[in-house]
Motif scaffolding. Structure first.
Motif, PDB file in Angstrom:
ATOM      1  N   HIS A  69       0.828  -1.207   0.000  1.00 10.97           N
ATOM      2  CA  HIS A  69       0.000   0.000   0.000  1.00 10.97           C
ATOM      3  C   HIS A  69       0.863   1.258   0.000  1.00 10.97           C
ATOM      4  CE1 HIS A  69      -3.019   2.919   1.369  1.00 10.97           C
ATOM      5  NE2 HIS A  69      -3.880   2.089   0.813  1.00 10.97           N
ATOM      6  N   VAL A  70       1.912   1.256   0.787  1.00  9.20           N
ATOM      7  CA  VAL A  70       2.806   2.421   0.855  1.00  9.20           C
ATOM      8  C   VAL A  70       3.516   2.627  -0.485  1.00  9.20           C
ATOM      9  CG1 VAL A  70       4.868   3.366   1.981  1.00  9.20           C
ATOM     10  CG2 VAL A  70       3.037   2.371   3.357  1.00  9.20           C
ATOM     11  N   ILE A  71       3.898   1.558  -1.159  1.00  6.92           N
ATOM     12  CA  ILE A  71       4.502   1.678  -2.489  1.00  6.92           C
ATOM     13  C   ILE A  71       3.529   2.378  -3.439  1.00  6.92           C
ATOM     14  CG2 ILE A  71       5.197   0.369  -4.545  1.00  6.92           C
ATOM     15  CD1 ILE A  71       6.478  -1.685  -2.591  1.00  6.92           C
ATOM     16  N   GLY A  72       2.285   1.944  -3.419  1.00  5.97           N
ATOM     17  CA  GLY A  72       1.281   2.568  -4.278  1.00  5.97           C
ATOM     18  C   GLY A  72       1.064   4.033  -3.947  1.00  5.97           C
ATOM     19  N   GLN A  73       0.976   4.335  -2.638  1.00  4.05           N
ATOM     20  CA  GLN A  73       0.787   5.734  -2.237  1.00  4.05           C
ATOM     21  C   GLN A  73       2.002   6.578  -2.588  1.00  4.05           C
ATOM     22  OE1 GLN A  73      -0.580   7.357   1.363  1.00  4.05           O
ATOM     23  NE2 GLN A  73      -2.238   5.884   1.575  1.00  4.05           N
ATOM     24  N   PHE A  74       3.187   6.010  -2.449  1.00  5.70           N
ATOM     25  CA  PHE A  74       4.383   6.773  -2.775  1.00  5.70           C
ATOM     26  C   PHE A  74       4.429   7.099  -4.270  1.00  5.70           C
ATOM     27  CE2 PHE A  74       8.972   7.403  -3.525  1.00  5.70           C
ATOM     28  CZ  PHE A  74       9.142   8.497  -2.698  1.00  5.70           C
ATOM     29  N   ALA A  75       3.900   6.195  -5.099  1.00  9.04           N
ATOM     30  CA  ALA A  75       3.827   6.482  -6.536  1.00  9.04           C
ATOM     31  C   ALA A  75       2.931   7.696  -6.793  1.00  9.04           C
ATOM     32  CB  ALA A  75       3.298   5.261  -7.285  1.00  9.04           C
ATOM     33  N   ALA A 139       5.460  19.495  -1.647  1.00  7.80           N
ATOM     34  CA  ALA A 139       6.833  19.055  -1.370  1.00  7.80           C
ATOM     35  C   ALA A 139       7.020  18.690   0.102  1.00  7.80           C
ATOM     36  CB  ALA A 139       7.858  20.106  -1.811  1.00  7.80           C
ATOM     37  N   TYR A 140       5.989  18.090   0.690  1.00 10.07           N
ATOM     38  CA  TYR A 140       6.059  17.560   2.052  1.00 10.07           C
ATOM     39  C   TYR A 140       7.246  16.599   2.117  1.00 10.07           C
ATOM     40  CZ  TYR A 140       4.148  15.278   6.280  1.00 10.07           C
ATOM     41  OH  TYR A 140       3.950  14.778   7.542  1.00 10.07           O
ATOM     42  N   PRO A 141       8.041  16.629   3.168  1.00 13.72           N
ATOM     43  CA  PRO A 141       9.252  15.789   3.236  1.00 13.72           C
ATOM     44  C   PRO A 141       8.958  14.288   3.082  1.00 13.72           C
ATOM     45  CG  PRO A 141       9.235  17.416   5.008  1.00 13.72           C
ATOM     46  CD  PRO A 141       7.887  17.479   4.349  1.00 13.72           C
ATOM     47  N   ARG A 142       9.725  13.651   2.238  1.00 14.99           N
ATOM     48  CA  ARG A 142       9.537  12.220   1.939  1.00 14.99           C
ATOM     49  C   ARG A 142       9.609  11.343   3.187  1.00 14.99           C
ATOM     50  NH1 ARG A 142      12.491  13.934  -2.542  1.00 14.99           N
ATOM     51  NH2 ARG A 142      11.413  13.534  -4.499  1.00 14.99           N
ATOM     52  N   ARG A 143      10.613  11.562   4.003  1.00 10.06           N
ATOM     53  CA  ARG A 143      10.778  10.710   5.190  1.00 10.06           C
ATOM     54  C   ARG A 143       9.594  10.829   6.131  1.00 10.06           C
ATOM     55  NH1 ARG A 143      17.091  11.827   6.046  1.00 10.06           N
ATOM     56  NH2 ARG A 143      17.787  10.375   4.458  1.00 10.06           N
ATOM     57  N   ARG A 144       9.120  12.040   6.360  1.00  7.34           N
ATOM     58  CA  ARG A 144       7.953  12.223   7.231  1.00  7.34           C
ATOM     59  C   ARG A 144       6.731  11.568   6.604  1.00  7.34           C
ATOM     60  NH1 ARG A 144       8.237  18.398   8.598  1.00  7.34           N
ATOM     61  NH2 ARG A 144       5.977  18.210   8.657  1.00  7.34           N
ATOM     62  N   TYR A 145       6.626  11.681   5.296  1.00 11.76           N
ATOM     63  CA  TYR A 145       5.506  11.044   4.604  1.00 11.76           C
ATOM     64  C   TYR A 145       5.542   9.535   4.844  1.00 11.76           C
ATOM     65  CZ  TYR A 145       2.134   9.822   1.058  1.00 11.76           C
ATOM     66  OH  TYR A 145       1.028   9.321   0.422  1.00 11.76           O
ATOM     67  N   PHE A 146       6.706   8.938   4.640  1.00 13.84           N
ATOM     68  CA  PHE A 146       6.849   7.495   4.860  1.00 13.84           C
ATOM     69  C   PHE A 146       6.523   7.102   6.297  1.00 13.84           C
ATOM     70  CE2 PHE A 146       9.571   6.796   1.002  1.00 13.84           C
ATOM     71  CZ  PHE A 146       8.818   5.764   0.480  1.00 13.84           C
ATOM     72  N   VAL A 147       7.011   7.843   7.256  1.00 22.64           N
ATOM     73  CA  VAL A 147       6.768   7.520   8.664  1.00 22.64           C
ATOM     74  C   VAL A 147       5.276   7.564   8.973  1.00 22.64           C
ATOM     75  CG1 VAL A 147       7.059   8.354  11.037  1.00 22.64           C
ATOM     76  CG2 VAL A 147       9.035   8.185   9.518  1.00 22.64           C
ATOM     77  N   HIS A 148       4.610   8.636   8.586  1.00 22.91           N
ATOM     78  CA  HIS A 148       3.190   8.782   8.912  1.00 22.91           C
ATOM     79  C   HIS A 148       2.305   7.822   8.121  1.00 22.91           C
ATOM     80  CE1 HIS A 148       3.912  12.004  11.618  1.00 22.91           C
ATOM     81  NE2 HIS A 148       4.499  12.739  10.686  1.00 22.91           N
ATOM     82  N   VAL A 149       2.566   7.677   6.843  1.00 18.46           N
ATOM     83  CA  VAL A 149       1.766   6.761   6.029  1.00 18.46           C
ATOM     84  C   VAL A 149       2.048   5.312   6.435  1.00 18.46           C
ATOM     85  CG1 VAL A 149       1.439   5.860   3.687  1.00 18.46           C
ATOM     86  CG2 VAL A 149       1.467   8.313   4.085  1.00 18.46           C
ATOM     87  N   GLY A 150       3.303   4.995   6.654  1.00 18.32           N
ATOM     88  CA  GLY A 150       3.651   3.624   7.038  1.00 18.32           C
ATOM     89  C   GLY A 150       3.037   3.224   8.367  1.00 18.32           C
ATOM     90  N   SER A 151       3.154   4.076   9.366  1.00 16.79           N
ATOM     91  CA  SER A 151       2.628   3.716  10.688  1.00 16.79           C
ATOM     92  C   SER A 151       1.098   3.664  10.704  1.00 16.79           C
ATOM     93  CB  SER A 151       3.150   4.667  11.762  1.00 16.79           C
ATOM     94  OG  SER A 151       2.806   6.005  11.479  1.00 16.79           O
ATOM     95  N   SER A 152       0.445   4.605  10.037  1.00 16.31           N
ATOM     96  CA  SER A 152      -1.021   4.584  10.028  1.00 16.31           C
ATOM     97  C   SER A 152      -1.553   3.417   9.205  1.00 16.31           C
ATOM     98  CB  SER A 152      -1.583   5.909   9.507  1.00 16.31           C
ATOM     99  OG  SER A 152      -1.122   6.176   8.200  1.00 16.31           O
ATOM    100  N   THR A 153      -0.887   3.095   8.125  1.00 14.63           N
ATOM    101  CA  THR A 153      -1.316   1.973   7.285  1.00 14.63           C
ATOM    102  C   THR A 153      -1.077   0.647   8.010  1.00 14.63           C
ATOM    103  OG1 THR A 153      -0.871   3.271   5.312  1.00 14.63           O
ATOM    104  CG2 THR A 153      -1.027   0.900   5.014  1.00 14.63           C
TER     105      THR A 153
END
Length: 172
Positions: A69-75, A139-153
């Protein structure tokens, strides 16, 4: 009764072979907003009921669908970072216009709540993934995006795996 038993065994054998790879693909599509046509929560919980994974298997399942899911959202995040809000028009099966009330509401949530909006919208079924677009555009920071999306998902999918597992344990 033998034909019913044979059919159930056949379904389980097919799930054993293609279940996890198919779930991975479906959840990548879901994260990329294409999979909104798939009832992934039903697929995930149904898979758990049909296969009855061990605790370790359940954890692996949650991690697998979360990563997908995170891969898809990151795309979507990356695409919107590069192409802007108009990326929405290019996503198949997603009937959402950047000028729509729904899209504007998610955009306002992101502007107002930032990190909380990225985390929160990924645990609310009807808004999952849409936050990737305003996050990417801004241009929200990538790392923060990954942390928040990954943990909530991870939390979201954990619930969809845990509930049927507890139900199976209560029945057994």
């Amino acid at each position: 009764m033998p034909s019913v038993t044979l059919s159930i065994e056949s379904v389980l054998a097919v799930l054993d072979v293609v279940g996890l790879p198919a779930l991975f693909v479906v959840f990548v599509l879901k994260g990329a907003l294409v999979g909104k046509i798939f009832p992934t929560s039903v697929c995930l919980s149904g898979y758990v009921v049909l296969t009855g994974p061990t605790r370790a298997g359940a954890v692996s399942l949650v991690v697998l669908v979360t990563v997908a899911h995170v891969i898809g959202q990151f795309a979507v995040y990356t695409g919107s970072r590069r192409y802007g809000e108009e990326l929405v028009a290019a996503v198949p099966y997603l009937h959402l216009e950047p000028s729509s009330d729904r899209f504007r509401r998610v955009d306002r949530w992101f502007d107002r709540y930032g990190d909380l909006a990225v985390f929160g919208t990924n645990v609310i079924p009807w808004s999952r993934g849409l936050i990737a677009i305003p996050a990417g555009v801004s241009a929200y920071p990538r790392r923060r995006y990954f942390v928040h999306v990954g943990s909530s998902t991870l939390l979201y999918h954990g619930v969809y795996v845990a509930v049927p597992l507890f139900g199976l344990a209560a029945l057994g």
